[in-house]
Write a protein that holds these residues in place. Structure first.
Motif, PDB file in Angstrom:
ATOM      1  N   PRO A  89      16.001  -5.980  19.926  1.00 20.70           N
ATOM      2  CA  PRO A  89      16.714  -4.970  19.127  1.00 20.70           C
ATOM      3  C   PRO A  89      16.067  -4.799  17.748  1.00 20.70           C
ATOM      4  N   SER A  90      15.483  -5.889  17.231  1.00 22.78           N
ATOM      5  CA  SER A  90      14.843  -5.826  15.913  1.00 22.78           C
ATOM      6  C   SER A  90      13.663  -4.854  15.889  1.00 22.78           C
ATOM      7  N   ASN A  91      13.155  -4.477  17.088  1.00 24.61           N
ATOM      8  CA  ASN A  91      12.063  -3.496  17.121  1.00 24.61           C
ATOM      9  C   ASN A  91      12.502  -2.165  16.505  1.00 24.61           C
ATOM     10  N   LEU A  92      13.835  -1.938  16.516  1.00 20.77           N
ATOM     11  CA  LEU A  92      14.337  -0.666  15.984  1.00 20.77           C
ATOM     12  C   LEU A  92      14.793  -0.783  14.527  1.00 20.77           C
ATOM     13  N   SER A  93      14.648  -1.979  13.937  1.00 19.75           N
ATOM     14  CA  SER A  93      15.236  -2.177  12.605  1.00 19.75           C
ATOM     15  C   SER A  93      14.691  -1.232  11.522  1.00 19.75           C
ATOM     16  N   PRO A  94      13.442  -0.725  11.603  1.00 18.96           N
ATOM     17  CA  PRO A  94      13.017   0.235  10.572  1.00 18.96           C
ATOM     18  C   PRO A  94      13.905   1.484  10.514  1.00 18.96           C
ATOM     19  N   LEU A  95      14.508   1.863  11.650  1.00 17.78           N
ATOM     20  CA  LEU A  95      15.418   3.023  11.610  1.00 17.78           C
ATOM     21  C   LEU A  95      16.621   2.708  10.730  1.00 17.78           C
ATOM     22  N   TRP A  96      17.156   1.511  10.892  1.00 22.32           N
ATOM     23  CA  TRP A  96      18.334   1.085  10.111  1.00 22.32           C
ATOM     24  C   TRP A  96      17.966   0.942   8.636  1.00 22.32           C
ATOM     25  N   ALA A  97      16.816   0.302   8.388  1.00 26.02           N
ATOM     26  CA  ALA A  97      16.409   0.018   7.014  1.00 26.02           C
ATOM     27  C   ALA A  97      15.789   1.243   6.349  1.00 26.02           C
ATOM     28  N   GLY A  98      15.560   2.296   7.109  1.00 25.47           N
ATOM     29  CA  GLY A  98      14.945   3.509   6.551  1.00 25.47           C
ATOM     30  C   GLY A  98      13.491   3.287   6.159  1.00 25.47           C
ATOM     31  N   SER A  99      12.827   2.325   6.796  1.00 25.89           N
ATOM     32  CA  SER A  99      11.454   2.043   6.390  1.00 25.89           C
ATOM     33  C   SER A  99      10.442   2.735   7.318  1.00 25.89           C
ATOM     34  N   TYR A 100      10.585   4.024   7.411  1.00 27.88           N
ATOM     35  CA  TYR A 100       9.620   4.875   8.138  1.00 27.88           C
ATOM     36  C   TYR A 100       9.580   6.202   7.398  1.00 27.88           C
ATOM     37  N   ASP A 101       8.531   6.973   7.668  1.00 27.56           N
ATOM     38  CA  ASP A 101       8.322   8.220   6.933  1.00 27.56           C
ATOM     39  C   ASP A 101       9.323   9.292   7.397  1.00 27.56           C
ATOM     40  N   LYS A 102      10.297   9.583   6.536  1.00 29.41           N
ATOM     41  CA  LYS A 102      11.369  10.521   6.932  1.00 29.41           C
ATOM     42  C   LYS A 102      10.837  11.937   7.156  1.00 29.41           C
ATOM     43  N   ALA A 103       9.695  12.230   6.539  1.00 33.19           N
ATOM     44  CA  ALA A 103       9.132  13.566   6.740  1.00 33.19           C
ATOM     45  C   ALA A 103       8.722  13.764   8.206  1.00 33.19           C
ATOM     46  N   ARG A 104       8.514  12.645   8.906  1.00 36.78           N
ATOM     47  CA  ARG A 104       8.163  12.729  10.334  1.00 36.78           C
ATOM     48  C   ARG A 104       9.275  12.110  11.184  1.00 36.78           C
ATOM     49  N   LYS A 105      10.501  12.326  10.746  1.00 38.69           N
ATOM     50  CA  LYS A 105      11.642  11.702  11.421  1.00 38.69           C
ATOM     51  C   LYS A 105      11.722  12.071  12.908  1.00 38.69           C
ATOM     52  N   ASP A 106      11.547  13.371  13.206  1.00 39.79           N
ATOM     53  CA  ASP A 106      11.671  13.803  14.604  1.00 39.79           C
ATOM     54  C   ASP A 106      10.693  13.049  15.505  1.00 39.79           C
ATOM     55  N   TYR A 107       9.475  12.909  15.000  1.00 41.92           N
ATOM     56  CA  TYR A 107       8.442  12.198  15.766  1.00 41.92           C
ATOM     57  C   TYR A 107       8.901  10.771  16.071  1.00 41.92           C
ATOM     58  N   PHE A 108       9.294  10.046  15.019  1.00 39.75           N
ATOM     59  CA  PHE A 108       9.688   8.639  15.235  1.00 39.75           C
ATOM     60  C   PHE A 108      10.921   8.544  16.143  1.00 39.75           C
ATOM     61  N   VAL A 109      11.907   9.364  15.869  1.00 34.49           N
ATOM     62  CA  VAL A 109      13.166   9.232  16.612  1.00 34.49           C
ATOM     63  C   VAL A 109      12.964   9.596  18.088  1.00 34.49           C
ATOM     64  N   ASN A 110      12.199  10.647  18.350  1.00 37.10           N
ATOM     65  CA  ASN A 110      11.949  11.008  19.756  1.00 37.10           C
ATOM     66  C   ASN A 110      11.264   9.877  20.511  1.00 37.10           C
ATOM     67  N   ARG A 111      10.284   9.266  19.846  1.00 33.02           N
ATOM     68  CA  ARG A 111       9.568   8.174  20.508  1.00 33.02           C
ATOM     69  C   ARG A 111      10.522   6.991  20.764  1.00 33.02           C
ATOM     70  N   VAL A 112      11.354   6.683  19.778  1.00 31.06           N
ATOM     71  CA  VAL A 112      12.254   5.532  19.935  1.00 31.06           C
ATOM     72  C   VAL A 112      13.290   5.790  21.039  1.00 31.06           C
ATOM     73  N   VAL A 113      13.794   7.013  21.104  1.00 38.52           N
ATOM     74  CA  VAL A 113      14.763   7.336  22.158  1.00 38.52           C
ATOM     75  C   VAL A 113      14.098   7.174  23.534  1.00 38.52           C
ATOM     76  N   ASN A 114      12.836   7.621  23.645  1.00 44.24           N
ATOM     77  CA  ASN A 114      12.095   7.416  24.901  1.00 44.24           C
ATOM     78  C   ASN A 114      11.959   5.945  25.235  1.00 44.24           C
ATOM     79  N   TYR A 115      11.703   5.161  24.184  1.00 42.54           N
ATOM     80  CA  TYR A 115      11.545   3.710  24.372  1.00 42.54           C
ATOM     81  C   TYR A 115      12.829   3.117  24.953  1.00 42.54           C
ATOM     82  N   LEU A 116      13.958   3.527  24.406  1.00 44.71           N
ATOM     83  CA  LEU A 116      15.242   2.987  24.906  1.00 44.71           C
ATOM     84  C   LEU A 116      15.446   3.370  26.375  1.00 44.71           C
ATOM     85  N   ASP A 117      15.045   4.596  26.729  1.00 42.12           N
ATOM     86  CA  ASP A 117      15.133   5.009  28.140  1.00 42.12           C
ATOM     87  C   ASP A 117      14.232   4.119  28.996  1.00 42.12           C
TER      88      ASP A 117
END
Ligand SMILES: OC[C@H]1O[C@H](O[C@H]2O[C@H](CO)[C@@H](O)[C@H](O)[C@H]2O)[C@H](O)[C@@H](O)[C@@H]1O
Length: 577
Positions: free
Chosen positions: A398-426
């Motif tokens: 679960p800690s693999n997703l912790s940057p989403l919680w901590a906001g430690s990713y580039d928000k300007a590319r939020k869609d990119y990161f979130v889409n990839r993470v949702v795929n990962y969960l699938d």
């Protein structure tokens, strides 16, 4: 050379030396922690004299009965440091309860609010007067403990406890807990794993600065921030000074954080367990290396887990394969990046421009390092990194997703990161687990492994996904929150208890494994469920538009409530196991 390192603390009773060794190795109690939590009756000096008397009387070969008698005569039971205390700010009916309209859930949330009364602790004046009779670290303000064997504050647990306390409108208790931690940073330069002297050589995931943020979101007291900002600087410095290394990665120098240990000897509170485990090694040096790994794992909060095993480049093995000090963990780096962001914001508000730029640089460096070293586009998530092989560790945590919680990713590319993470969960089939998100996929018998599901990890994933505002991620968050609340409620109905950890594979399943039995209470569990009920329990509750929604069939915002209603109705009808 570890032989020059200090012990866990100076006490020859609670932290190192022949007395501790003799008592702990005798295995007098089911739980090794019991002895180191006992109170010395007269004085450390007299206790040591009595110990050496017993040793000479028995030719240095005391029986278990001799040792038990010595302990009975020289120590008072664990828990002797507290007096009765009822939090003066406790309320029967805090506002958030009114949002929960379902009578069963409402009753449960109200019972969770009552649990603060059981978990509150206040230290006796005697502890302040004679601290050397106790292993507990004296703090002025009363606080909430996790529960069971955990009779002291725990660093990272306190974050979720404070979340719950603020929902219960227990602002004085919440602030008192933060004040205690601040006073500890002032005294010791950092926050130990927990509030006992035997925890003084290691910390836990650094959440003090985010705890202050919880208080700021509640009352926005700028003067409070001004008063304590230097202590927060000190806490942050401790991590940057003692827990970072520089890595050369593809021509770049990256500063990254990791869990460490710089003390000698086994963990005093799990002394026998550690000594027994070290029997697999033949030299003092190798044994000390193992102790260091065990303590570094305890510092991570994940004690113990295959997440920290390295065996031929894999995550197989057992405790003798612990290599925490060779792994760059996603969550610690994400949390420190978040800390730097908060510190930058605090200093900006306090008009300390230089400090604000100092933290901005650190924040930006962490952001870059986290993306460069830990993010993997092909996997679609952040992964821990092995310094041994200079490779990623491609395992689900679960800690693999912790940057989403901590906001430690580039928000300007939020869609990119979130889409990839949702795929990962699938891809990792997160939807097959009935009782929550498992800690790992490895069944080792350790407590931070499959099938256990831990409250803070549920919170990190759920809030990380929910806060993106991205519809797919929010749907995942809603489903995961539903499962967690359902499962905790099921256990509550059976046992009238909140647990430290649960079983991810069974609705209403109990957690287990590791070196002690599953504990009840339980600070962070209560805080997490209260937060989820608060976040999801009120929205559109029972509206006609949602009354037909079925759990798992693509619930929308607020659908978790409908889902809970559906589940509760089925449970009431006896249609679920
Ligand atoms: O005594 C064994 C270990 O117990 C603690 O760890 C576990 O409980 C803590 C309190 O809830 C929690 O913060 C931690 O994540 C759990 O693994 C203690 O923190 C360890 O240091 C200790 O060795």
């Amino acid at each position: 050379d570890r032989s020059k390192l200090p012990p866990a603390c100076n006490s020859m009773i609670y932290c190192h030396g022949p007395l501790l060794n003799t008592v702990q190795m005798a295995g007098l109690y089911n739980d090794s922690k019991t002895f180191v939590d006992m109170k010395i009756k007269i004085s450390p000096k007299i206790t040591l004299e009595h110990f050496y008397d017993m040793m000479s009387r028995t030719d240095s070969n005391p029986t278990k009965a001799d040792i038990q008698e010595f302990v009975n005569q020289n120590f008072d039971p664990e828990g002797s440091e507290f007096e009765d205390w009822r939090p003066s700010d406790w309320k029967h009916n805090p506002g958030f309860l009114a949002k929960i309209k379902d009578p069963l859930l409402h009753k449960w949330a109200s019972a969770l609010n009552d649990l603060w009364l059981d978990l509150g602790r206040k230290m006796k004046e005697a502890v302040k007067e004679s601290p050397d009779l106790y292993s507990i670290i004296y703090v002025e303000q009363p606080f909430i403990v996790p529960g069971g064997r955990f009779r002291e504050f725990y660093y990272w647990d306190s974050y979720w406890i404070i979340k719950g306390l603020l929902l219960s409108e227990m602002r004085t208790t919440a602030k008192g807990m933060v004040n205690n931690l601040l006073s500890i940073v002032d005294r010791y330069g950092f926050i130990p794993n927990g509030g006992r002297i035997y925890y003084l050589m290691r910390s836990q995931p650094p959440l003090l600065i985010p705890m202050v943020q919880l208080l700021m979101e509640d009352t926005d007291d700028l003067e409070y921030l001004r008063e304590h900002i230097h202590t927060l600087d000190k806490e942050f410095d401790y991590w940057m000074t003692n827990h970072t290394i520089e890595i050369n990665h593809e021509g770049k120098k990256l500063k990254m954080a990791m869990y460490m240990d710089n003390s000698q000897g086994p963990r005093p509170e799990s002394y026998k367990e550690d000594v027994d485990c070290a029997r697999h090694f033949d030299t003092t040096e190798k044994k000390e290396e193992l102790y260091a790994e065990l303590k570094a794992a305890a510092e991570s909060g994940w004690d113990f887990s295959s997440r920290w095993f390295i065996l031929n480049g894999t995550n197989k093995g057992n405790l003798t394969n612990l290599k925490v000090r060779s792994i760059i963990p996603v969550d610690l780096n994400a949390i420190l990046c978040w800390n730097a962001q908060l510190m930058m914001e605090y200093h900006t508000r306090l008009q300390n421009e230089e400090k604000a730029s100092y933290y901005r640089r650190i924040h930006d460096d962490f952001m870059e390092a986290i993306e460069e070293l830990l993010w993997h586009e092909d996997v679609g998530v952040w992964l821990d990194y092995s310094l041994e092989s200079s490779r990623r560790r491609d395992y689900f945590y679960p800690s693999n997703l912790s940057p989403l919680w901590a906001g430690s990713y580039d928000k300007a590319r939020k869609d990119y990161f979130v889409n990839r993470v949702v795929n990962y969960l699938d891809k990792v089939k997160m939807d097959i687990f009935e009782g929550g998100i498992p800690t790992t996929f490895e069944h080792t018998g350790e407590q931070w492994d499959y099938p256990n599901a831990w409250p803070p990890l549920q919170y990190i994933v759920i809030m990380g996904l929910a806060n993106t505002g991205h519809p797919e991620a929010m749907r995942y968050a809603t489903e995961l929150a539903t499962k967690w609340v359902r499962s905790n409620f099921e256990v509550w109905k059976q046992k009238a208890a909140m647990l430290e950890k649960y079983d991810a594979t069974i609705l209403g399943g109990l957690g287990g494994g590791g070196e002690y039995v599953v504990q009840t209470g339980f600070g962070w569990s209560n805080g997490v469920v209260m937060s989820l009920l608060n976040r999801y329990g009120a929205d559109n509750f029972g509206t006609a538009a949602e009354s037909g929604a079925v759990y798992g069939a693509g619930v929308g915002a607020g659908g978790v409530v409908t889902a809970l209603l559906v589940v509760l109705a089925s449970l009431a009808a006896g249609t679920l196991g």
